[in-house]
Motif scaffolding. Structure first.
Motif, mmCIF file in Angstrom:
data_model
loop_
_atom_site.group_PDB
_atom_site.id
_atom_site.type_symbol
_atom_site.label_atom_id
_atom_site.label_comp_id
_atom_site.label_asym_id
_atom_site.label_seq_id
_atom_site.Cartn_x
_atom_site.Cartn_y
_atom_site.Cartn_z
ATOM 1 N N ALA A 102 0.830 -1.211 0.000
ATOM 2 C CA ALA A 102 0.000 0.000 0.000
ATOM 3 C C ALA A 102 0.866 1.263 0.000
ATOM 4 N N PRO A 103 0.631 2.184 -0.961
ATOM 5 C CA PRO A 103 1.425 3.415 -1.009
ATOM 6 C C PRO A 103 0.804 4.573 -0.239
ATOM 7 N N GLY A 104 -0.442 4.398 0.276
ATOM 8 C CA GLY A 104 -1.107 5.492 0.974
ATOM 9 C C GLY A 104 -2.329 4.994 1.716
ATOM 10 N N ILE A 105 -2.958 5.911 2.459
ATOM 11 C CA ILE A 105 -4.087 5.551 3.316
ATOM 12 C C ILE A 105 -5.267 5.022 2.505
ATOM 13 N N GLY A 106 -5.455 5.515 1.276
ATOM 14 C CA GLY A 106 -6.552 5.026 0.448
ATOM 15 C C GLY A 106 -6.454 3.534 0.197
ATOM 16 N N TRP A 107 -5.252 3.053 -0.058
ATOM 17 C CA TRP A 107 -5.051 1.621 -0.291
ATOM 18 C C TRP A 107 -5.204 0.818 0.993
ATOM 19 N N LEU A 108 -4.879 1.427 2.142
ATOM 20 C CA LEU A 108 -5.127 0.743 3.416
ATOM 21 C C LEU A 108 -6.617 0.525 3.635
ATOM 22 N N ILE A 109 -7.412 1.512 3.268
ATOM 23 C CA ILE A 109 -8.865 1.369 3.404
ATOM 24 C C ILE A 109 -9.381 0.280 2.464
ATOM 25 N N VAL A 110 -8.836 0.242 1.231
ATOM 26 C CA VAL A 110 -9.209 -0.824 0.295
ATOM 27 C C VAL A 110 -8.855 -2.189 0.880
ATOM 28 N N ALA A 111 -7.652 -2.283 1.462
ATOM 29 C CA ALA A 111 -7.218 -3.551 2.063
ATOM 30 C C ALA A 111 -8.135 -3.960 3.198
ATOM 31 N N ARG A 112 -8.585 -2.993 3.991
ATOM 32 C CA ARG A 112 -9.481 -3.317 5.107
ATOM 33 C C ARG A 112 -10.844 -3.797 4.616
ATOM 34 N N VAL A 113 -11.328 -3.230 3.524
ATOM 35 C CA VAL A 113 -12.599 -3.695 2.970
ATOM 36 C C VAL A 113 -12.460 -5.138 2.493
ATOM 37 N N ILE A 114 -11.379 -5.417 1.757
ATOM 38 C CA ILE A 114 -11.145 -6.788 1.280
ATOM 39 C C ILE A 114 -11.009 -7.735 2.466
ATOM 40 N N GLN A 115 -10.275 -7.299 3.488
ATOM 41 C CA GLN A 115 -10.083 -8.124 4.678
ATOM 42 C C GLN A 115 -11.408 -8.372 5.395
ATOM 43 N N GLY A 116 -12.267 -7.365 5.458
ATOM 44 C CA GLY A 116 -13.564 -7.536 6.096
ATOM 45 C C GLY A 116 -14.417 -8.572 5.386
ATOM 46 N N VAL A 117 -14.432 -8.520 4.047
ATOM 47 C CA VAL A 117 -15.196 -9.499 3.273
ATOM 48 C C VAL A 117 -14.622 -10.900 3.489
ATOM 49 N N ALA A 118 -13.294 -11.020 3.457
ATOM 50 C CA ALA A 118 -12.647 -12.327 3.640
ATOM 51 C C ALA A 118 -12.930 -12.892 5.028
ATOM 52 N N THR A 119 -12.855 -12.055 6.046
ATOM 53 C CA THR A 119 -13.102 -12.520 7.410
ATOM 54 C C THR A 119 -14.556 -12.933 7.594
ATOM 55 N N GLY A 120 -15.470 -12.152 7.020
ATOM 56 C CA GLY A 120 -16.880 -12.516 7.108
ATOM 57 C C GLY A 120 -17.181 -13.822 6.399
ATOM 58 N N ALA A 121 -16.575 -14.013 5.220
ATOM 59 C CA ALA A 121 -16.779 -15.258 4.471
ATOM 60 C C ALA A 121 -16.179 -16.445 5.210
ATOM 61 N N ALA A 122 -15.048 -16.210 5.872
ATOM 62 C CA ALA A 122 -14.360 -17.308 6.567
ATOM 63 C C ALA A 122 -15.035 -17.679 7.875
ATOM 64 N N SER A 123 -15.710 -16.722 8.508
ATOM 65 C CA SER A 123 -16.199 -16.950 9.870
ATOM 66 C C SER A 123 -17.142 -18.143 9.959
ATOM 67 N N SER A 124 -18.083 -18.246 9.014
ATOM 68 C CA SER A 124 -19.044 -19.348 9.094
ATOM 69 C C SER A 124 -18.433 -20.665 8.648
ATOM 70 N N SER A 125 -17.716 -20.651 7.515
ATOM 71 C CA SER A 125 -17.187 -21.906 6.973
ATOM 72 C C SER A 125 -16.090 -22.495 7.859
ATOM 73 N N LEU A 126 -15.171 -21.663 8.329
ATOM 74 C CA LEU A 126 -14.100 -22.163 9.197
ATOM 75 C C LEU A 126 -14.650 -22.636 10.535
ATOM 76 N N SER A 127 -15.569 -21.869 11.127
ATOM 77 C CA SER A 127 -16.141 -22.258 12.420
ATOM 78 C C SER A 127 -16.872 -23.593 12.313
ATOM 79 N N ALA A 128 -17.672 -23.743 11.257
ATOM 80 C CA ALA A 128 -18.413 -24.992 11.075
ATOM 81 C C ALA A 128 -17.462 -26.155 10.840
ATOM 82 N N ALA A 129 -16.428 -25.939 10.032
ATOM 83 C CA ALA A 129 -15.476 -27.009 9.730
ATOM 84 C C ALA A 129 -14.719 -27.446 10.978
ATOM 85 N N VAL A 130 -14.365 -26.495 11.829
ATOM 86 C CA VAL A 130 -13.651 -26.838 13.065
ATOM 87 C C VAL A 130 -14.517 -27.745 13.946
ATOM 88 N N VAL A 131 -15.792 -27.395 14.077
ATOM 89 C CA VAL A 131 -16.695 -28.219 14.887
ATOM 90 C C VAL A 131 -16.856 -29.610 14.272
#
Length: 398
Positions: A102-131
């Motif tokens: 990331a060269p600036g704060i704008g790209w950090l915000i983009v990274a956080r949006v991508i990270q939020g989507v990835a974490t939300g997608a992972a939360s249900s599938s990973l949690s269920a798989a662990v159980v």
């Protein structure tokens, strides 16, 4: 029709190995979510942007995560756990790469949006798989992992990034490089994990956001809501606001110190969640909201008195309150509904929590630009104390 479980077996890892690896991947996702906490002041010093952009970056992460949970939350029930785990870890890898370069704060915000989507997608599938991958004789271990991983991962992530940033010549680059390697390894590992559910129709229909709260628990959910909201307010405080407060109010620039408040809070919350299985849910909620009320008051006092000692005390007490309140809410609600209604319970909890987290962070960012960091932090602490106190009153009456 051949299902995912009926197909000829590929080369898959043993289920016990897969359980350990997927559990580690679940924690790693949360470690990455907590890692930016001590790095925000470093970015701000290097790039010279206003403090409100930091809270904006935190807020958009929570809102992106919420949208992903609402839209993708039940998709793995239809297409299988493996495809969604692979996709979410790969997307998390993309987020780590964007952070890395990331060269600036704008790209950090983009990274956080991508990270939020990835974490939300992972939360249900990973949690269920662990159980589902947990050894038959130790099924409770899977449930314990899913309840402890969020707080533990966030705390470890903040401390890991703070320690590495303290001693590395290029702090942010070092943190994200390590996490790029971790996410790449996790993605590859998941390719060899066994599928735990069969595919079933309705994948497209499952993408329609739905929040269904069973009638029999609506009153109980309403009484637990102030505790849920104040818990997520504190997450905003520890992960998004306190790093700014330490620099602006206490003149503390050490990344390690900046990460300690989050680590202390989430470690206390994890410990409470792991050691209170024998306590009745209502008592846990009452104790949790009471502790968060005290923690918020101590936080406000720490700003007014410029006392780091009070800040650490607030972190410890409030963190314990988060763990107790959240554990009490989930343990009280889940047994009251049928198995097929449990997803709706967790969706309702996360909807309230992440909405509170995202909006509070964005509003705090706007207010910082008007009244400054100290006044915003005091106001945030007072509001959090009032919400937690409402939880005490409502829970005690019930």
């Amino acid at each position: 029709m051949t299902t995912a479980l009926d197909r000829p077996a590929r080369t898959h890892l043993p289920r016990t190995v897969a359980f350990a690896g997927i559990s580690a991947a679940m924690v790693a996702i949360l470690v990455a979510a907590g890692a930016p906490t001590p790095l925000w002041p470093i970015y701000q010093h290097e790039w010279g942007f206003p403090s409100w952009l930091l809270t904006l970056a935190f807020g958009v992460y929570a809102l992106a995560l919420l949208v992903a949970i609402l839209v993708i939350g039940s998709l793995s029930d239809h297409i299988g756990r493996r495809p969604l785990m692979i996709a979410s870890l790969a997307l998390e890898l993309v987020a780590m790469l964007v952070f890395l370069f990331a060269p600036g704060i704008g790209w950090l915000i983009v990274a956080r949006v991508i990270q939020g989507v990835a974490t939300g997608a992972a939360s249900s599938s990973l949690s269920a798989a662990v159980v589902e991958l947990a050894p038959e004789k130790h099924k409770k271990l899977g449930a314990m992992m899913t309840s402890m991983a969020p707080l533990a991962g966030l705390g470890i992530g903040a401390l890991f990034a703070g320690v590495l940033a303290e001693f590395a010549s290029e702090p942010a680059f070092a943190v994200w490089l390590v996490l790029v390697v971790v996410m790449a390894a996790g993605t590859v590992f998941t390719l060899f994990t066994p599928e735990t559910v069969s595919r079933k129709p309705g994948a497209l229909a499952s993408l329609k956001p739905q929040v269904t709260l069973p009638v029999q628990v609506r009153g109980l959910f309403a009484s637990a809501l102030p505790g849920i909201i104040s818990s997520f307010f504190f997450m905003t405080l520890f992960l998004g606001l306190i790093p700014v407060v330490l620099v602006a109010v206490f003149k503390v620039h050490s990344p390690v110190v900046g990460s300690l408040a989050a680590f202390v809070a989430f470690a206390a919350g994890t410990a409470l969640s792991a050691t209170t299985s024998g306590i009745k849910p209502q008592r846990l909620r009452l104790a949790g909201t009471s502790a968060m009320t005290v923690g918020a008051i101590l936080f406000v006092a720490s700003i007014g008195m410029h006392s780091l000692t009070l800040l650490w005390a607030a972190s410890l007490i409030a963190g314990a309150g988060i763990g107790a309140s959240f554990a009490g809410a989930t343990r009280g609600l889940v047994p009251e509904v049928a198995p097929h209604q449990r997803a709706g319970i967790f969706t309702a909890i996360y909807l309230a929590g992440y909405l509170a987290m995202g909006l509070s962070a964005i509003i705090a960012g706007v207010v910082i630009g008007i009244v400054g960091v100290a006044s915003t932090a005091i106001g945030f602490g007072v509001i959090t104390a009032l919400v937690a106190l409402t939880g005490v009153i409502v829970t005690n009456r019930r």
